[in-house]
Design a protein around this motif. Structure first.
Motif, short mmCIF file in Angstrom:
data_model
loop_
_atom_site.label_atom_id
_atom_site.label_comp_id
_atom_site.label_asym_id
_atom_site.label_seq_id
_atom_site.Cartn_x
_atom_site.Cartn_y
_atom_site.Cartn_z
N ASN A 18 0.82 -1.21 0.00
CA ASN A 18 0.00 0.00 0.00
C ASN A 18 0.86 1.27 0.00
N ILE A 19 1.97 1.25 0.71
CA ILE A 19 2.87 2.40 0.73
C ILE A 19 3.59 2.51 -0.61
N ARG A 20 4.00 1.37 -1.18
CA ARG A 20 4.69 1.36 -2.48
C ARG A 20 3.81 2.00 -3.55
N ALA A 21 2.51 1.67 -3.57
CA ALA A 21 1.60 2.24 -4.57
C ALA A 21 1.52 3.76 -4.43
N THR A 22 1.45 4.25 -3.21
CA THR A 22 1.36 5.69 -2.99
C THR A 22 2.66 6.38 -3.39
N VAL A 23 3.80 5.83 -2.99
CA VAL A 23 5.10 6.42 -3.31
C VAL A 23 5.32 6.44 -4.82
N LEU A 24 5.07 5.30 -5.48
CA LEU A 24 5.25 5.25 -6.94
C LEU A 24 4.32 6.23 -7.65
N SER A 25 3.09 6.34 -7.17
CA SER A 25 2.13 7.27 -7.79
C SER A 25 2.61 8.70 -7.68
N LYS A 26 3.18 9.08 -6.54
CA LYS A 26 3.71 10.44 -6.37
C LYS A 26 4.89 10.68 -7.30
N ILE A 27 5.82 9.72 -7.35
CA ILE A 27 7.00 9.86 -8.21
C ILE A 27 6.60 9.93 -9.68
N LEU A 28 5.77 8.99 -10.12
CA LEU A 28 5.39 8.93 -11.53
C LEU A 28 4.47 10.09 -11.90
N GLY A 29 3.73 10.62 -10.93
CA GLY A 29 2.92 11.81 -11.16
C GLY A 29 3.75 13.04 -11.44
N THR A 37 -1.83 15.19 -11.47
CA THR A 37 -2.93 16.09 -11.15
C THR A 37 -4.25 15.34 -11.01
N SER A 38 -4.41 14.29 -11.79
CA SER A 38 -5.67 13.53 -11.79
C SER A 38 -5.77 12.55 -10.63
N GLY A 39 -4.68 12.34 -9.92
CA GLY A 39 -4.72 11.47 -8.75
C GLY A 39 -4.75 9.98 -9.07
N LEU A 40 -4.15 9.58 -10.18
CA LEU A 40 -4.11 8.15 -10.50
C LEU A 40 -3.22 7.41 -9.50
N LEU A 41 -3.61 6.18 -9.19
CA LEU A 41 -2.85 5.34 -8.27
C LEU A 41 -2.34 4.12 -9.03
N TYR A 42 -1.02 3.92 -9.01
CA TYR A 42 -0.39 2.77 -9.65
C TYR A 42 -0.40 1.61 -8.66
N VAL A 50 0.18 -3.78 -15.86
CA VAL A 50 0.10 -2.54 -15.10
C VAL A 50 -1.36 -2.33 -14.72
N ILE A 51 -1.56 -2.06 -13.42
CA ILE A 51 -2.90 -1.77 -12.91
C ILE A 51 -2.88 -0.35 -12.35
N VAL A 52 -3.80 0.47 -12.84
CA VAL A 52 -3.91 1.86 -12.41
C VAL A 52 -5.37 2.10 -12.04
N SER A 53 -5.59 2.86 -10.96
CA SER A 53 -6.96 3.15 -10.55
C SER A 53 -7.14 4.65 -10.35
N ILE A 54 -8.41 5.04 -10.33
CA ILE A 54 -8.78 6.44 -10.09
C ILE A 54 -9.99 6.45 -9.18
N ARG A 55 -9.94 7.31 -8.18
CA ARG A 55 -11.07 7.45 -7.26
C ARG A 55 -12.08 8.41 -7.86
N ASN A 56 -13.33 8.11 -7.66
CA ASN A 56 -14.41 8.99 -8.12
C ASN A 56 -14.53 10.14 -7.13
N GLN A 57 -13.69 11.14 -7.34
CA GLN A 57 -13.70 12.30 -6.46
C GLN A 57 -13.95 13.56 -7.28
N LYS A 58 -14.31 14.62 -6.62
CA LYS A 58 -14.77 15.85 -7.26
C LYS A 58 -13.88 16.32 -8.41
N LYS A 59 -12.56 16.26 -8.24
CA LYS A 59 -11.66 16.82 -9.26
C LYS A 59 -11.67 16.07 -10.58
#
Length: 161
Positions: A18-29, A37-42, A50-59
Motif C-alpha cells: 500500500n505504501i509502495r503504490a502511494t510512493v510510486l504514484s507520487k514519483i510517476l505523477g 494532477t488527476s490522482g491516478l494510483l499505480y 500494469v494496474i492503475v486506478s482512479i477514485r471517483n472524487q470531485k476533481k
C-alpha cells in the motif's frame, strides 16, 4: 536493457504494497504532471501487467457525479503506456498512436484499468528499433462492470540524440 522506469519500480520493492503504490504514484505523477494532477494510483507495475486506478472524487467528476469521460480515457492510456514504457530501453520513446474509447454505460464509483502484454509482445518491444502494438486493456468500475471498451495503439521510436 537499461530502463529508468524499471529502476524506479524496482527500487520501491522493499516497501509494503500500500505504501509502495502511494510512493510510486507520487514519483510517476511528477514524471507525467497531468497524470499526477488527476490522482491516478499505480497499484501494480510489472513488465507483463500494469494496474492503475482512479477514485471517483470531485476533481475528476462529470456533471452527473461519475468519473469524467476524459479521466476514463486517461486511466486506460496511462495503464497501456506504462506497460509499454517499462519494457522499452532508455534510448526509445513511447508514443500513443491511436486511442479509441467507446462509452457503453454510466460508471459506478472508483475505476481501474488493467493493461497487459504477453511474452511475444515484450520480445518485439525489446528487439525492434521502432514499431507499434495494440495493448490490451480492461477498464472496470466499482461494480465490476466494464463501462468503456478501449483500443490503445502505442508506437516506439528511437530518441533523438
Amino acid at each position: 536493457m537499461s530502463n529508468q522506469l524499471k529502476r524506479i519500480v524496482d527500487s520501491s520493492q522493499w516497501l509494503p504494497a500500500n505504501i509502495r503504490a502511494t510512493v510510486l504514484s507520487k514519483i510517476l505523477g511528477k514524471v507525467v504532471p497531468y497524470v499526477g494532477t488527476s490522482g491516478l494510483l499505480y497499484e501494480e507495475i510489472s513488465s507483463q501487467r500494469v494496474i492503475v486506478s482512479i477514485r471517483n472524487q470531485k476533481k475528476v467528476q462529470n456533471h452527473i457525479n461519475g468519473v469524467h469521460a476524459a479521466a476514463m480515457a486517461l486511466l486506460a492510456e496511462t495503464a497501456t503506456g506504462f506497460v509499454v514504457g517499462i519494457n522499452l530501453p532508455d534510448d526509445k520513446l513511447p508514443l500513443i498512436k491511436s486511442l479509441k474509447v467507446d462509452y457503453h454505460r454510466r460508471t459506478k464509483g472508483d475505476m481501474r484499468a488493467v493493461a497487459t502484454l504477453d511474452a511475444a509482445d515484450i520480445a518485439r518491444i525489446h528487439q525492434e528499433a521502432k514499431g507499434e502494438i495494440l495493448v490490451p486493456v480492461t477498464v472496470t468500475d466499482e461494480s465490476g462492470n466494464e463501462p468503456i471498451q478501449c483500443e490503445m495503439v502505442w508506437a516506439w521510436v528511437p530518441k533523438n540524440k
